[in-house]
Motif scaffolding. Structure first.
Motif, PDB file in Angstrom:
ATOM      1  N   UNK A  13       0.837  -1.354   0.058  1.00  0.00           N
ATOM      2  CA  UNK A  13       0.062   0.069  -0.055  1.00  0.00           C
ATOM      3  C   UNK A  13       1.053   1.272  -0.105  1.00  0.00           C
ATOM      4  N   UNK A  14       0.343   2.213   0.041  1.00  0.00           N
ATOM      5  CA  UNK A  14       0.838   3.596  -0.060  1.00  0.00           C
ATOM      6  C   UNK A  14       1.783   3.787   1.332  1.00  0.00           C
ATOM      7  N   UNK A  15       1.326   3.528   2.454  1.00  0.00           N
ATOM      8  CA  UNK A  15       2.056   3.566   3.699  1.00  0.00           C
ATOM      9  C   UNK A  15       3.425   2.893   3.538  1.00  0.00           C
ATOM     10  N   UNK A  16       3.132   1.778   2.893  1.00  0.00           N
ATOM     11  CA  UNK A  16       4.370   0.728   3.059  1.00  0.00           C
ATOM     12  C   UNK A  16       5.417   1.538   1.982  1.00  0.00           C
ATOM     13  N   UNK A  17       5.169   1.971   0.711  1.00  0.00           N
ATOM     14  CA  UNK A  17       5.839   2.664  -0.193  1.00  0.00           C
ATOM     15  C   UNK A  17       6.709   3.733   0.427  1.00  0.00           C
ATOM     16  N   UNK A  18       5.973   4.404   1.272  1.00  0.00           N
ATOM     17  CA  UNK A  18       6.572   5.565   1.772  1.00  0.00           C
ATOM     18  C   UNK A  18       7.680   5.374   2.900  1.00  0.00           C
TER      19      UNK A  18
END
Length: 152
Positions: A13-18
């Motif tokens: 997800x986007x949080x993990x990517x960040x």
């Protein structure tokens, strides 16, 4: 954000990517500071050796019969103080760079171990948990960041 991290569309997800992007940025900062630190180690070593050779060949050898004369010659020579200042400055900046490098490494390792410890939360869905090894492999191959083990 890194293109390799962006391409992890369905794996994270986007949080993990960040979080992955942040760990890559911190590793780059650490590596840059490590390179700078090594340059200052060599500069400090060179300046210190220059000072020692200067003192030995121009003060200690010719005036070895009297410590008072050696001290007087050292104090009277402006070049000796310049070399002393360079050596002290380079050594002081080297210590400062070491502290910065250690802090950057601690931040990098902290975020890396946080990702490892929270991996069961970050990849909590069944299909994403099975594919998280692809993310770990990509991080190891592309950025040389080991997310398999908490220890260095």
């Amino acid at each position: 954000m890194e293109s390799a991290i962006i391409l992890l569309d369905n794996l994270t997800d986007q949080t993990t990517k960040q979080m992955l992007h942040n760990v890559v940025m911190r590793k780059r900062k650490f590596e840059a500071l490590e390179k700078k630190y090594l340059q200052w180690v060599w500069a400090a070593l060179t300046a210190t050796l220059m000072l020692l050779f200067d003192v030995y060949f121009y003060i200690a050898v010719p005036y070895s019969y009297s410590f008072a004369k050696m001290f007087t010659v050292f104090v009277e020579g402006f070049g000796h103080f310049i070399l002393l200042g360079l050596a002290l400055g380079a050594n002081g900046y080297m210590v400062l760079m070491k502290k910065k490098m250690d802090k950057a490494e601690k931040e990098y390792q902290g975020l890396r171990t946080e990702i490892i410890s929270k991996s069961n939360i970050l990849w909590e869905q069944e299909e994403s948990w099975k594919s998280r090894h692809k993310v770990f492999e990509m991080m190891k191959k592309k950025f040389d960041i080991n997310l398999y083990h908490e220890n260095k």
